[in-house]
Design a protein around this motif. Sequence first.
Motif, PDB file in Angstrom:
ATOM      1  N   ALA A 225       0.830  -1.209   0.000  1.00 42.98           N
ATOM      2  CA  ALA A 225       0.000   0.000   0.000  1.00 42.98           C
ATOM      3  C   ALA A 225       0.864   1.258   0.000  1.00 42.98           C
ATOM      4  O   ALA A 225       0.586   2.215  -0.726  1.00 42.98           O
ATOM      5  CB  ALA A 225      -0.929  -0.006   1.210  1.00 42.98           C
ATOM      6  N   ILE A 226       1.932   1.253   0.789  1.00 42.35           N
ATOM      7  CA  ILE A 226       2.823   2.414   0.850  1.00 42.35           C
ATOM      8  C   ILE A 226       3.549   2.590  -0.477  1.00 42.35           C
ATOM      9  O   ILE A 226       3.688   3.704  -0.982  1.00 42.35           O
ATOM     10  CB  ILE A 226       3.821   2.267   2.019  1.00 42.35           C
ATOM     11  CG1 ILE A 226       3.067   2.375   3.349  1.00 42.35           C
ATOM     12  CG2 ILE A 226       4.917   3.318   1.935  1.00 42.35           C
ATOM     13  CD1 ILE A 226       3.884   2.012   4.555  1.00 42.35           C
ATOM     14  N   ALA A 227       4.012   1.488  -1.075  1.00 45.91           N
ATOM     15  CA  ALA A 227       4.708   1.564  -2.355  1.00 45.91           C
ATOM     16  C   ALA A 227       3.774   2.063  -3.462  1.00 45.91           C
ATOM     17  O   ALA A 227       4.183   2.852  -4.315  1.00 45.91           O
ATOM     18  CB  ALA A 227       5.281   0.201  -2.721  1.00 45.91           C
ATOM     19  N   ALA A 228       2.527   1.633  -3.454  1.00 42.00           N
ATOM     20  CA  ALA A 228       1.565   2.084  -4.460  1.00 42.00           C
ATOM     21  C   ALA A 228       1.294   3.585  -4.311  1.00 42.00           C
ATOM     22  O   ALA A 228       1.227   4.313  -5.303  1.00 42.00           O
ATOM     23  CB  ALA A 228       0.266   1.294  -4.346  1.00 42.00           C
ATOM     24  N   ALA A 229       1.166   4.053  -3.075  1.00 37.46           N
ATOM     25  CA  ALA A 229       0.932   5.485  -2.846  1.00 37.46           C
ATOM     26  C   ALA A 229       2.144   6.302  -3.297  1.00 37.46           C
ATOM     27  O   ALA A 229       1.992   7.351  -3.922  1.00 37.46           O
ATOM     28  CB  ALA A 229       0.636   5.733  -1.371  1.00 37.46           C
ATOM     29  N   ALA A 230       3.345   5.830  -3.003  1.00 31.31           N
ATOM     30  CA  ALA A 230       4.556   6.537  -3.426  1.00 31.31           C
ATOM     31  C   ALA A 230       4.651   6.548  -4.949  1.00 31.31           C
ATOM     32  O   ALA A 230       5.060   7.547  -5.546  1.00 31.31           O
ATOM     33  CB  ALA A 230       5.791   5.895  -2.816  1.00 31.31           C
ATOM     34  N   GLY A 231       4.261   5.467  -5.583  1.00 33.70           N
ATOM     35  CA  GLY A 231       4.278   5.410  -7.044  1.00 33.70           C
ATOM     36  C   GLY A 231       3.334   6.428  -7.661  1.00 33.70           C
ATOM     37  O   GLY A 231       3.668   7.089  -8.640  1.00 33.70           O
ATOM     38  N   ARG A 232       2.144   6.565  -7.078  1.00 34.89           N
ATOM     39  CA  ARG A 232       1.196   7.564  -7.595  1.00 34.89           C
ATOM     40  C   ARG A 232       1.699   8.977  -7.327  1.00 34.89           C
ATOM     41  O   ARG A 232       1.533   9.869  -8.157  1.00 34.89           O
ATOM     42  CB  ARG A 232      -0.171   7.373  -6.944  1.00 34.89           C
ATOM     43  CG  ARG A 232      -0.936   6.173  -7.458  1.00 34.89           C
ATOM     44  CD  ARG A 232      -2.367   6.170  -6.959  1.00 34.89           C
ATOM     45  NE  ARG A 232      -2.494   6.278  -5.521  1.00 34.89           N
ATOM     46  CZ  ARG A 232      -2.511   5.255  -4.676  1.00 34.89           C
ATOM     47  NH1 ARG A 232      -2.402   4.029  -5.132  1.00 34.89           N
ATOM     48  NH2 ARG A 232      -2.637   5.451  -3.375  1.00 34.89           N
ATOM     49  N   LEU A 233       2.329   9.177  -6.177  1.00 35.45           N
ATOM     50  CA  LEU A 233       2.795  10.506  -5.802  1.00 35.45           C
ATOM     51  C   LEU A 233       3.924  10.987  -6.707  1.00 35.45           C
ATOM     52  O   LEU A 233       3.955  12.142  -7.113  1.00 35.45           O
ATOM     53  CB  LEU A 233       3.264  10.502  -4.344  1.00 35.45           C
ATOM     54  CG  LEU A 233       3.775  11.807  -3.772  1.00 35.45           C
ATOM     55  CD1 LEU A 233       2.653  12.843  -3.732  1.00 35.45           C
ATOM     56  CD2 LEU A 233       4.325  11.586  -2.384  1.00 35.45           C
ATOM     57  N   PHE A 234       4.853  10.103  -7.055  1.00 33.92           N
ATOM     58  CA  PHE A 234       6.031  10.508  -7.808  1.00 33.92           C
ATOM     59  C   PHE A 234       5.959  10.160  -9.291  1.00 33.92           C
ATOM     60  O   PHE A 234       6.920  10.359 -10.018  1.00 33.92           O
ATOM     61  CB  PHE A 234       7.284   9.892  -7.193  1.00 33.92           C
ATOM     62  CG  PHE A 234       7.566  10.434  -5.819  1.00 33.92           C
ATOM     63  CD1 PHE A 234       7.997  11.735  -5.657  1.00 33.92           C
ATOM     64  CD2 PHE A 234       7.374   9.651  -4.700  1.00 33.92           C
ATOM     65  CE1 PHE A 234       8.242  12.249  -4.400  1.00 33.92           C
ATOM     66  CE2 PHE A 234       7.624  10.145  -3.441  1.00 33.92           C
ATOM     67  CZ  PHE A 234       8.057  11.448  -3.277  1.00 33.92           C
ATOM     68  N   SER A 235       4.834   9.671  -9.766  1.00 32.02           N
ATOM     69  CA  SER A 235       4.703   9.376 -11.190  1.00 32.02           C
ATOM     70  C   SER A 235       4.394  10.664 -11.952  1.00 32.02           C
ATOM     71  O   SER A 235       3.899  11.631 -11.378  1.00 32.02           O
ATOM     72  CB  SER A 235       3.592   8.354 -11.427  1.00 32.02           C
ATOM     73  OG  SER A 235       2.340   8.912 -11.114  1.00 32.02           O
ATOM     74  N   PRO A 236       4.709  10.687 -13.232  1.00 37.80           N
ATOM     75  CA  PRO A 236       4.385  11.885 -14.007  1.00 37.80           C
ATOM     76  C   PRO A 236       2.874  12.112 -14.034  1.00 37.80           C
ATOM     77  O   PRO A 236       2.087  11.180 -14.006  1.00 37.80           O
ATOM     78  CB  PRO A 236       4.888  11.579 -15.412  1.00 37.80           C
ATOM     79  CG  PRO A 236       5.525  10.255 -15.375  1.00 37.80           C
ATOM     80  CD  PRO A 236       5.333   9.663 -14.020  1.00 37.80           C
ATOM     81  N   SER A 237       2.500  13.377 -14.097  1.00 34.09           N
ATOM     82  CA  SER A 237       1.067  13.686 -14.121  1.00 34.09           C
ATOM     83  C   SER A 237       0.491  13.335 -15.485  1.00 34.09           C
ATOM     84  O   SER A 237       1.199  13.219 -16.476  1.00 34.09           O
ATOM     85  CB  SER A 237       0.840  15.166 -13.816  1.00 34.09           C
ATOM     86  OG  SER A 237       1.426  15.949 -14.827  1.00 34.09           O
ATOM     87  N   HIS A 238      -0.789  13.174 -15.524  1.00 38.59           N
ATOM     88  CA  HIS A 238      -1.481  12.818 -16.764  1.00 38.59           C
ATOM     89  C   HIS A 238      -2.324  13.991 -17.246  1.00 38.59           C
ATOM     90  O   HIS A 238      -3.414  13.806 -17.765  1.00 38.59           O
ATOM     91  CB  HIS A 238      -2.348  11.579 -16.548  1.00 38.59           C
ATOM     92  CG  HIS A 238      -1.562  10.388 -16.113  1.00 38.59           C
ATOM     93  ND1 HIS A 238      -0.747   9.693 -16.958  1.00 38.59           N
ATOM     94  CD2 HIS A 238      -1.449   9.785 -14.915  1.00 38.59           C
ATOM     95  CE1 HIS A 238      -0.170   8.703 -16.309  1.00 38.59           C
ATOM     96  NE2 HIS A 238      -0.582   8.737 -15.055  1.00 38.59           N
ATOM     97  N   ASP A 239      -1.796  15.207 -17.045  1.00 41.01           N
ATOM     98  CA  ASP A 239      -2.515  16.387 -17.498  1.00 41.01           C
ATOM     99  C   ASP A 239      -2.508  16.442 -19.024  1.00 41.01           C
ATOM    100  O   ASP A 239      -1.564  16.018 -19.670  1.00 41.01           O
ATOM    101  CB  ASP A 239      -1.877  17.653 -16.936  1.00 41.01           C
ATOM    102  CG  ASP A 239      -2.005  17.726 -15.424  1.00 41.01           C
ATOM    103  OD1 ASP A 239      -2.982  17.175 -14.892  1.00 41.01           O
ATOM    104  OD2 ASP A 239      -1.136  18.325 -14.794  1.00 41.01           O
ATOM    105  N   ASP A 240      -3.557  16.991 -19.574  1.00 43.81           N
ATOM    106  CA  ASP A 240      -3.694  17.059 -21.024  1.00 43.81           C
ATOM    107  C   ASP A 240      -3.265  18.448 -21.506  1.00 43.81           C
ATOM    108  O   ASP A 240      -4.088  19.323 -21.741  1.00 43.81           O
ATOM    109  CB  ASP A 240      -5.144  16.763 -21.416  1.00 43.81           C
ATOM    110  CG  ASP A 240      -5.308  16.598 -22.903  1.00 43.81           C
ATOM    111  OD1 ASP A 240      -4.306  16.307 -23.587  1.00 43.81           O
ATOM    112  OD2 ASP A 240      -6.437  16.776 -23.391  1.00 43.81           O
TER     113      ASP A 240
END
Length: 63
Positions: free
Chosen positions: A25-40
């Motif tokens: 759960a912590i690794a998944a949250a860190a992955g979402r936090l530091f992943s590139p944004s998906h802004d258009d």
Amino acid sequence: MTTPQKSLSVRIKTMLRAWPQAFEAIAAAAGRLFSPSHDDYPKTGVQPFSGDVPEDHSGQHSP
């Protein structure tokens, strides 16, 4: 084995079983936090602000 020792043993086993789930759960949250944004954004990229700045820079609105 006495009851307090057995209870401690059961608690330790429960915590050890929960550790991988907590780490996942912590690794998944860190992955979402530091992943590139998906802004258009447009192909030209992010554009600088080109609007007018108000005279009053205090940020307070007049009634």
